[in-house]
Design a protein around this motif. Structure first.
Motif, PDB file in Angstrom:
ATOM      1  N   VAL A 187       0.838  -1.204   0.000  1.00 42.22           N
ATOM      2  CA  VAL A 187       0.000   0.000   0.000  1.00 42.22           C
ATOM      3  C   VAL A 187       0.870   1.250   0.000  1.00 42.22           C
ATOM      4  O   VAL A 187       1.997   1.256   0.495  1.00 42.22           O
ATOM      5  N   ARG A 188       0.321   2.327  -0.588  1.00 36.60           N
ATOM      6  CA  ARG A 188       0.975   3.635  -0.606  1.00 36.60           C
ATOM      7  C   ARG A 188      -0.013   4.648  -0.058  1.00 36.60           C
ATOM      8  O   ARG A 188      -1.198   4.629  -0.422  1.00 36.60           O
ATOM      9  N   LEU A 189       0.451   5.541   0.809  1.00 42.75           N
ATOM     10  CA  LEU A 189      -0.395   6.535   1.431  1.00 42.75           C
ATOM     11  C   LEU A 189      -0.143   7.909   0.836  1.00 42.75           C
ATOM     12  O   LEU A 189       0.993   8.270   0.530  1.00 42.75           O
ATOM     13  N   ALA A 190      -1.215   8.676   0.674  1.00 45.56           N
ATOM     14  CA  ALA A 190      -1.099  10.055   0.205  1.00 45.56           C
ATOM     15  C   ALA A 190      -2.096  10.918   0.998  1.00 45.56           C
ATOM     16  O   ALA A 190      -3.300  10.714   0.873  1.00 45.56           O
ATOM     17  N   PRO A 191      -1.573  11.822   1.861  1.00 46.57           N
ATOM     18  CA  PRO A 191      -0.160  12.077   2.128  1.00 46.57           C
ATOM     19  C   PRO A 191       0.481  10.933   2.917  1.00 46.57           C
ATOM     20  O   PRO A 191      -0.230  10.085   3.446  1.00 46.57           O
ATOM     21  N   VAL A 202      -5.386   5.685   0.161  1.00 48.28           N
ATOM     22  CA  VAL A 202      -4.572   4.470   0.214  1.00 48.28           C
ATOM     23  C   VAL A 202      -4.657   3.781  -1.141  1.00 48.28           C
ATOM     24  O   VAL A 202      -5.760   3.530  -1.635  1.00 48.28           O
ATOM     25  N   ARG A 203      -3.516   3.492  -1.748  1.00 46.77           N
ATOM     26  CA  ARG A 203      -3.502   2.846  -3.062  1.00 46.77           C
ATOM     27  C   ARG A 203      -2.623   1.601  -3.039  1.00 46.77           C
ATOM     28  O   ARG A 203      -1.642   1.533  -2.281  1.00 46.77           O
ATOM     29  N   ALA A 209      -4.048 -13.866 -10.826  1.00 44.55           N
ATOM     30  CA  ALA A 209      -3.082 -14.927 -10.530  1.00 44.55           C
ATOM     31  C   ALA A 209      -2.016 -15.064 -11.603  1.00 44.55           C
ATOM     32  O   ALA A 209      -0.910 -15.548 -11.326  1.00 44.55           O
ATOM     33  N   THR A 210      -2.295 -14.633 -12.837  1.00 47.62           N
ATOM     34  CA  THR A 210      -1.309 -14.734 -13.917  1.00 47.62           C
ATOM     35  C   THR A 210      -0.441 -13.486 -14.032  1.00 47.62           C
ATOM     36  O   THR A 210       0.386 -13.388 -14.924  1.00 47.62           O
ATOM     37  N   GLY A 211      -0.668 -12.515 -13.134  1.00 47.46           N
ATOM     38  CA  GLY A 211       0.160 -11.314 -13.127  1.00 47.46           C
ATOM     39  C   GLY A 211      -0.391 -10.153 -13.913  1.00 47.46           C
ATOM     40  O   GLY A 211       0.234  -9.090 -13.985  1.00 47.46           O
ATOM     41  N   GLN A 212      -1.591 -10.305 -14.515  1.00 46.76           N
ATOM     42  CA  GLN A 212      -2.190  -9.215 -15.273  1.00 46.76           C
ATOM     43  C   GLN A 212      -2.826  -8.197 -14.335  1.00 46.76           C
ATOM     44  O   GLN A 212      -3.437  -8.559 -13.329  1.00 46.76           O
ATOM     45  N   LEU A 213      -2.676  -6.925 -14.662  1.00 48.47           N
ATOM     46  CA  LEU A 213      -3.320  -5.886 -13.876  1.00 48.47           C
ATOM     47  C   LEU A 213      -4.834  -5.976 -14.035  1.00 48.47           C
ATOM     48  O   LEU A 213      -5.335  -6.158 -15.140  1.00 48.47           O
ATOM     49  N   LEU A 214      -5.557  -5.854 -12.925  1.00 49.35           N
ATOM     50  CA  LEU A 214      -7.018  -5.861 -12.984  1.00 49.35           C
ATOM     51  C   LEU A 214      -7.510  -4.515 -13.495  1.00 49.35           C
ATOM     52  O   LEU A 214      -7.161  -3.470 -12.955  1.00 49.35           O
ATOM     53  N   SER A 215      -8.341  -4.554 -14.525  1.00 47.71           N
ATOM     54  CA  SER A 215      -8.873  -3.297 -15.066  1.00 47.71           C
ATOM     55  C   SER A 215     -10.069  -2.807 -14.269  1.00 47.71           C
ATOM     56  O   SER A 215     -10.299  -1.601 -14.144  1.00 47.71           O
ATOM     57  N   THR A 216     -10.853  -3.743 -13.727  1.00 50.06           N
ATOM     58  CA  THR A 216     -12.008  -3.395 -12.910  1.00 50.06           C
ATOM     59  C   THR A 216     -12.146  -4.410 -11.788  1.00 50.06           C
ATOM     60  O   THR A 216     -11.484  -5.458 -11.791  1.00 50.06           O
ATOM     61  N   GLY A 217     -13.029  -4.135 -10.853  1.00 48.11           N
ATOM     62  CA  GLY A 217     -13.261  -5.072  -9.766  1.00 48.11           C
ATOM     63  C   GLY A 217     -14.066  -4.440  -8.653  1.00 48.11           C
ATOM     64  O   GLY A 217     -14.362  -3.248  -8.671  1.00 48.11           O
ATOM     65  N   VAL A 218     -14.420  -5.251  -7.675  1.00 44.45           N
ATOM     66  CA  VAL A 218     -15.172  -4.807  -6.510  1.00 44.45           C
ATOM     67  C   VAL A 218     -14.196  -4.544  -5.370  1.00 44.45           C
ATOM     68  O   VAL A 218     -13.295  -5.332  -5.126  1.00 44.45           O
ATOM     69  N   GLY A 239      -5.615  -1.267 -12.829  1.00 43.18           N
ATOM     70  CA  GLY A 239      -4.593  -1.978 -12.072  1.00 43.18           C
ATOM     71  C   GLY A 239      -4.333  -1.454 -10.677  1.00 43.18           C
ATOM     72  O   GLY A 239      -3.407  -1.914 -10.015  1.00 43.18           O
ATOM     73  N   THR A 240      -5.133  -0.517 -10.200  1.00 43.94           N
ATOM     74  CA  THR A 240      -4.920   0.069  -8.883  1.00 43.94           C
ATOM     75  C   THR A 240      -6.201   0.027  -8.061  1.00 43.94           C
ATOM     76  O   THR A 240      -7.268   0.424  -8.534  1.00 43.94           O
TER      77      THR A 240
END
Length: 278
Positions: A187-191, A202-203, A209-218, A239-240
């Protein structure tokens, strides 16, 4: 499935017209059973590349609320009387239409952050959303309802199906990158140092599982700060996974502990985090 006594507000979305959909399945409901409410006669469900589409047909009319209550995990002991998702279309007599989507958070319904698209036609409502955003990975149970409101009171209602047993739909295509197979990075905090009374973001990167970035999700998130529960707003995009919290006032010098959850039900993956408030 939940039978709400009032549907003055519901979510929705509709899809642009098309000629063929993957896994299209039609469900029929008896005619003439709606009292003064719009008479629901059929619902067609399909999914194409992870996009679930509903076509609701019947003697539809304005000044009416339409809703779909969905049991995303097909478990009647979870959710609100089994339902985790409430999607619908609320139409007013002046022709204005209000669309939104709610998710059951364990104690109440709250905005789901799902991108729902919608379109209305004479005698037909269409709505749709992405299965991954709704936390649907296989099959789901659902009911559809219409409600006629007069002076803020329910005048008539129709449920489809008429039976207490809901309809079931199974996805024809599985989402390529569902949140259930998520791996959440650091996780990364801003600030970097949270401030009392101010927002904190918080990001974390999210992959399948195959290493692909998730484009969408819950996603959901919450924290406990100075003994107080704080619920944040969370989402997954590009992916974030992002969690936005507001620090309570007069909490300087305390440490907060939170969690970011990606996925729903048994598919959920949790990432804990902590922060010091200055």
């Amino acid at each position: 499935m939940k039978r709400f006594t009032a549907m003055t507000a519901v979510i929705a979305g509709c899809i642009a017209a098309a000629t063929a959909f993957a896994g299209e399945k039609a469900f029929t409901d008896g005619a003439g059973d709606a009292s003064t409410a719009p008479d629901l006669t059929s619902v067609t469900v399909s999914d194409t590349n992870g996009f679930i589409a509903f076509k609701i047909t019947g003697n539809l009319a304005p000044s009416t609320s339409y809703a779909i209550f969905i049991d995303t995990d097909r478990n009647p002991t979870t959710g609100d009387d089994g339902d985790e998702l409430w999607v619908g279309l609320d139409q007013e007599a002046d022709g204005k239409t209000y669309w939104y989507a709610d998710r059951w958070n364990g104690s109440k319904w709250e905005r789901a952050g799902i991108d729902v698209t919608a379109r209305s036609y004479p005698g037909r409502e269409e709505l749709g959303f992405r299965a991954a955003e709704a936390g649907i990975t296989g099959s789901f149970d659902f009911v559809v309802g219409s409600t006629k409101m007069v002076a803020d009171a329910v005048e008539g209602r129709d449920w489809a199906p008429d039976s207490i047993v809901p309809w079931t739909y199974e996805l024809a295509t599985q989402p390529a990158t569902t949140a259930g197979r998520a791996v959440i990075g650091p996780v990364r905090l801003a600030p970097v140092r949270a401030v009392a009374g101010k927002p904190l973001t918080v990001r974390a990167m999210v992959r399948n599982a195959t290493g692909q970035l998730l484009s969408t999700g819950v996603a959901t998130c919450s924290a406990r700060i100075a003994g107080r529960a704080v619920r944040g707003r969370a989402s997954v995009s590009s992916g974030t996974a992002t969690c936005k919290l507001v620090m309570p006032k007069r909490t300087s010098g305390t440490t907060g502990r939170g969690s970011l959850v990606v996925g729903a039900g048994a598919q959920a993956v949790t990432k804990p985090f902590s922060f010091r408030i200055s």
